[in-house]
Design a protein around this motif. Structure first.
Motif, PDB file in Angstrom:
ATOM      1  N   VAL A   1      10.290  -0.238   1.645  1.00  0.00           N
ATOM      2  CA  VAL A   1       9.144   0.575   1.233  1.00  0.00           C
ATOM      3  C   VAL A   1       7.869   0.030   1.872  1.00  0.00           C
ATOM      4  CG1 VAL A   1       7.688   1.231  -0.728  1.00  0.00           C
ATOM      5  CG2 VAL A   1      10.166   1.404  -0.905  1.00  0.00           C
ATOM      6  N   ARG A   2       7.685  -1.282   1.831  1.00  0.00           N
ATOM      7  CA  ARG A   2       6.493  -1.885   2.438  1.00  0.00           C
ATOM      8  C   ARG A   2       6.432  -1.609   3.935  1.00  0.00           C
ATOM      9  NH1 ARG A   2       7.207  -7.513  -0.317  1.00  0.00           N
ATOM     10  NH2 ARG A   2       6.411  -7.051  -2.370  1.00  0.00           N
ATOM     11  N   ALA A   3       7.552  -1.769   4.624  1.00  0.00           N
ATOM     12  CA  ALA A   3       7.591  -1.528   6.069  1.00  0.00           C
ATOM     13  C   ALA A   3       7.293  -0.068   6.386  1.00  0.00           C
ATOM     14  CB  ALA A   3       8.946  -1.937   6.624  1.00  0.00           C
ATOM     15  N   ALA A   4       7.832   0.844   5.588  1.00  0.00           N
ATOM     16  CA  ALA A   4       7.586   2.267   5.821  1.00  0.00           C
ATOM     17  C   ALA A   4       6.126   2.627   5.573  1.00  0.00           C
ATOM     18  CB  ALA A   4       8.498   3.111   4.926  1.00  0.00           C
TER      19      ALA A   4
ATOM     20  N   ALA B   1       8.231   7.081   3.654  1.00  0.00           N
ATOM     21  CA  ALA B   1       7.806   6.032   2.730  1.00  0.00           C
ATOM     22  C   ALA B   1       7.884   6.527   1.286  1.00  0.00           C
ATOM     23  CB  ALA B   1       6.383   5.578   3.058  1.00  0.00           C
ATOM     24  N   ASP B   2       7.486   7.764   1.053  1.00  0.00           N
ATOM     25  CA  ASP B   2       7.569   8.331  -0.300  1.00  0.00           C
ATOM     26  C   ASP B   2       9.015   8.435  -0.770  1.00  0.00           C
ATOM     27  OD1 ASP B   2       4.830   8.566  -0.381  1.00  0.00           O
ATOM     28  OD2 ASP B   2       4.824  10.698   0.138  1.00  0.00           O
ATOM     29  N   GLU B   3       9.895   8.850   0.135  1.00  0.00           N
ATOM     30  CA  GLU B   3      11.311   8.973  -0.225  1.00  0.00           C
ATOM     31  C   GLU B   3      11.909   7.599  -0.548  1.00  0.00           C
ATOM     32  OE1 GLU B   3      14.970  10.457  -1.151  1.00  0.00           O
ATOM     33  OE2 GLU B   3      13.083  11.522  -0.915  1.00  0.00           O
ATOM     34  N   LEU B   4      11.585   6.598   0.249  1.00  0.00           N
ATOM     35  CA  LEU B   4      12.079   5.245  -0.030  1.00  0.00           C
ATOM     36  C   LEU B   4      11.546   4.722  -1.360  1.00  0.00           C
ATOM     37  CD1 LEU B   4      11.936   3.546   3.458  1.00  0.00           C
ATOM     38  CD2 LEU B   4      13.960   3.915   2.060  1.00  0.00           C
TER      39      LEU B   4
END
Length: 59
Positions: free
Chosen positions: A44-47, A11-14
């Protein structure tokens, strides 16, 4: 690395990819929605949701 840590790092990478896109995209810089920016924001939201599912509620 646990599955939760892995999901959080993804999520951070996205999020970093999304921020880079916002800096580079001339359409996004003018506060207009572009297709790629929209897809990145959804990813990003999904991750983030996936990372939160693995975390206990009390922390």
């Amino acid at each position: 690395m646990t599955a939760t840590e892995s999901a959080a790092s993804r999520a951070d990478e996205l999020y970093r990819i999304h921020l880079r896109h916002l800096d580079d995209c001339p359409v996004c810089r003018e506060c207009v929605e572009c297709g790629k920016g929209f897809r990145l924001r959804r990813a990003v939201r999904a991750a983030r949701l996936a990372a939160d599912r693995g975390r206990p509620r009390w922390t």
